[in-house]
Design an enzyme around this catalytic site. Structure first.
Site, short mmCIF file in Angstrom:
data_model
loop_
_atom_site.label_atom_id
_atom_site.label_comp_id
_atom_site.label_asym_id
_atom_site.label_seq_id
_atom_site.Cartn_x
_atom_site.Cartn_y
_atom_site.Cartn_z
N SER A 170 39.37 34.26 25.04
CA SER A 170 38.52 35.36 24.55
C SER A 170 38.06 34.99 23.16
O SER A 170 38.71 34.19 22.47
CB SER A 170 39.35 36.65 24.49
N TYR A 191 47.09 41.61 22.24
CA TYR A 191 46.02 40.83 22.87
C TYR A 191 45.55 39.69 21.96
O TYR A 191 45.46 38.53 22.39
CB TYR A 191 44.86 41.77 23.18
P1 NAD Z 1 39.92 42.77 35.07
O1 NAD Z 1 40.80 43.93 34.73
O2 NAD Z 1 38.65 43.04 35.80
O3 NAD Z 1 40.77 41.68 35.89
C1 NAD Z 1 42.03 41.26 35.46
C2 NAD Z 1 42.89 41.00 36.69
O4 NAD Z 1 44.17 40.51 36.22
C3 NAD Z 1 43.17 42.28 37.51
O5 NAD Z 1 42.77 42.10 38.85
C4 NAD Z 1 44.66 42.47 37.36
O6 NAD Z 1 45.29 43.00 38.52
C5 NAD Z 1 45.14 41.04 37.07
N1 NAD Z 1 46.46 41.08 36.43
C6 NAD Z 1 46.83 41.79 35.34
N2 NAD Z 1 48.14 41.64 35.12
C7 NAD Z 1 48.62 40.81 36.09
C8 NAD Z 1 49.92 40.30 36.41
N3 NAD Z 1 51.01 40.64 35.71
N4 NAD Z 1 50.03 39.47 37.47
C9 NAD Z 1 48.94 39.15 38.22
N5 NAD Z 1 47.71 39.61 37.97
C10 NAD Z 1 47.55 40.45 36.92
O7 NAD Z 1 39.66 42.04 33.68
P2 NAD Z 1 38.53 41.01 33.22
O8 NAD Z 1 37.69 41.73 32.24
O9 NAD Z 1 37.90 40.31 34.36
O10 NAD Z 1 39.43 39.98 32.37
C11 NAD Z 1 39.85 38.73 32.89
C12 NAD Z 1 40.28 37.84 31.73
O11 NAD Z 1 39.16 37.64 30.86
C13 NAD Z 1 41.40 38.44 30.87
O12 NAD Z 1 42.30 37.44 30.48
C14 NAD Z 1 40.65 38.97 29.68
O13 NAD Z 1 41.46 39.00 28.54
C15 NAD Z 1 39.54 37.95 29.55
N6 NAD Z 1 38.37 38.44 28.82
C16 NAD Z 1 37.71 39.57 29.21
C17 NAD Z 1 36.62 39.99 28.49
C18 NAD Z 1 35.83 41.24 28.86
O14 NAD Z 1 35.01 41.68 28.06
N7 NAD Z 1 36.01 41.81 30.04
C19 NAD Z 1 36.19 39.27 27.35
C20 NAD Z 1 36.88 38.11 27.00
C21 NAD Z 1 37.98 37.71 27.74
#
Ligand code: NAD
Length: 247
Positions: A129, A142
Site C-alpha cells: 500500500s 496497518y
Molecule cells: P477486500 O476487503 O475487498 O479483500 C480482502 C480479502 O482478504 C477479503 O476477502 C478477506 O476475507 C481476506 N482476508 C482478510 N483477513 C484474512 C485472513 N485472516 N485469512 C484469509 N483471508 C483474509 O480488500 P481490498 O481492498 O481488496 O484489499 C486487498 C489488499 O490490498 C489488502 O492487503 C489491502 O491492504 C491492500 N490495499 C487496498 C487498498 C484499497 O484502497 N482498497 C489500497 C492499497 C492497498
C-alpha cells in the site's frame, strides 16, 4: 500470453485479490484462490484458510503444490483495516493486522521458498500500500504492517536473486473496492457533502490525481511484472498512488 505460472493469491474472494486471481485465471495460469470465506464462485481453485495462523499459510502452500505440482508465483493480498487512535487501538486488532499483513507474507514465502527456488523464475508480488511508504493518523497497525512488508520484500529480493526469485511490493493509493466505496455515503452524511465531493475532497485528499484506482489496474501492474519487460524490477516498493507519495 506470458509463460504459464502456478500461482497462489490470498484475499482472492474480494476486491484487489479477486481481480488479480481472475486475471491470472483468464490468462491460463494455475491459480489457488485463498481466503477466509469460500471463494467457490471465484477464479481458479478455491481454498479456505485463516492466514493469521501458521497452519493456514502452510496448508495453502501445500495445497498449491499438490494441485499444480509446484509454485512459481506468490501474491499475498489478504488484509483489512482498523481505524483507531494509538491510545485506543485494540491490542488484538494490532496482532491480527500484523498477522495477516506481515506475518502471513513471511510464512507464505518461507513455506514456498524451496518451490520458488526450484521454479528458477519464482516471483513474489506483495500487495502492500502507499501506507508502506507514508503514514496516516489512526492507522497504527496497518501502517506499521505495510512498512514491515516493504522491508520483507527487499530481503526476499536480495536472498532470492541467486535463485532467479524476484520480489516486488505494489503500493496503491485508494482502490475502488467495497471497503472504500462503503465509506462514501457515511462520510458524505458526516460532512454534509454530496458523494462526489466527499470522494474528491475528503477520501481522495491525499491523491494528487483525484480519482480512485480500479482493482483491474492493480491486476495490470501484476501482468506487467510477469512479462519480460518487468525483469529488472525487484526489491522495490512500486508506488501506484496517483501522486500521493510525491508530497
Ligand atoms: P477486500 O476487503 O475487498 O479483500 C480482502 C480479502 O482478504 C477479503 O476477502 C478477506 O476475507 C481476506 N482476508 C482478510 N483477513 C484474512 C485472513 N485472516 N485469512 C484469509 N483471508 C483474509 O480488500 P481490498 O481492498 O481488496 O484489499 C486487498 C489488499 O490490498 C489488502 O492487503 C489491502 O491492504 C491492500 N490495499 C487496498 C487498498 C484499497 O484502497 N482498497 C489500497 C492499497 C492497498
Amino acid at each position: 500470453m506470458t509463460e504459464k505460472r502456478r500461482a497462489l493469491v490470498t484475499g482472492a474472494a474480494s476486491g484487489i485479490g479477486r481481480a488479480i486471481a481472475e486475471r491470472l485465471d483468464e490468462a491460463g495460469h494455475d491459480v489457488l484462490s485463498v481466503d477466509l470465506a469460500s471463494a467457490a464462485d471465484g477464479p481458479g481453485v478455491a481454498f479456505e484458510a485463516d492466514l493469521t495462523t501458521p497452519e493456514g499459510n502452510r496448508d495453502s502452500v501445500a495445497e498449491a503444490v499438490v494441485r499444480f505440482g509446484g509454485l512459481d508465483l506468490l501474491v499475498p493480498c489478504a488484509g483489512f483495516q482498523h481505524v483507531a487512535s494509538v491510545a485506543e487501538f485494540p491490542e488484538e486488532r494490532w496482532d491480527s493486522l500484523i498477522g495477516v499483513l506481515l506475518t502471513s507474507p513471511f510464512l507464505l514465502a518461507k513455506y514456498a521458498w524451496p518451490h520458488l527456488e526450484e521454479a528458477g523464475n519464482g516471483q513474489v508480488i506483495v500487495i502492500a500500500s502507499v501506507h508502506g511508504l507514508v503514514a496516516s493518523p489512526f492507522k497504527a497497525g496497518y501502517v506499521s504492517a505495510k512498512h514491515g512488508v516493504v522491508g520483507l520484500t527487499k530481503v526476499l529480493a536480495l536472498e532470492g536473486a541467486e535463485y532467479g526469485i524476484r520480489a516486488v511490493a505494489l503500493c496503491p493509493g485508494y482502490v475502488r473496492t467495497p471497503l472504500v466505496e462503503g465509506q462514501i455515503p457515511a462520510q458524505a452524511a458526516a460532512h454534509g457533502m454530496d458523494e462526489d465531493s466527499v470522494l474528491k475532497e475528503v477520501i481522495l485528499a491525499p491523491h494528487a490525481v483525484k480519482e480512485l484506482i480500479e482493482p483491474s489496474e492493480v491486476a495490470d501492474a501484476v501482468d506487467f511484472l510477469l512479462t519480460p519487460a518487468g525483469r529488472t524490477i525487484t526489491g522495490v516498493a512500486l508506488p501506484m498512488d496517483m501522486g500521493w507519495s510525491a508530497r
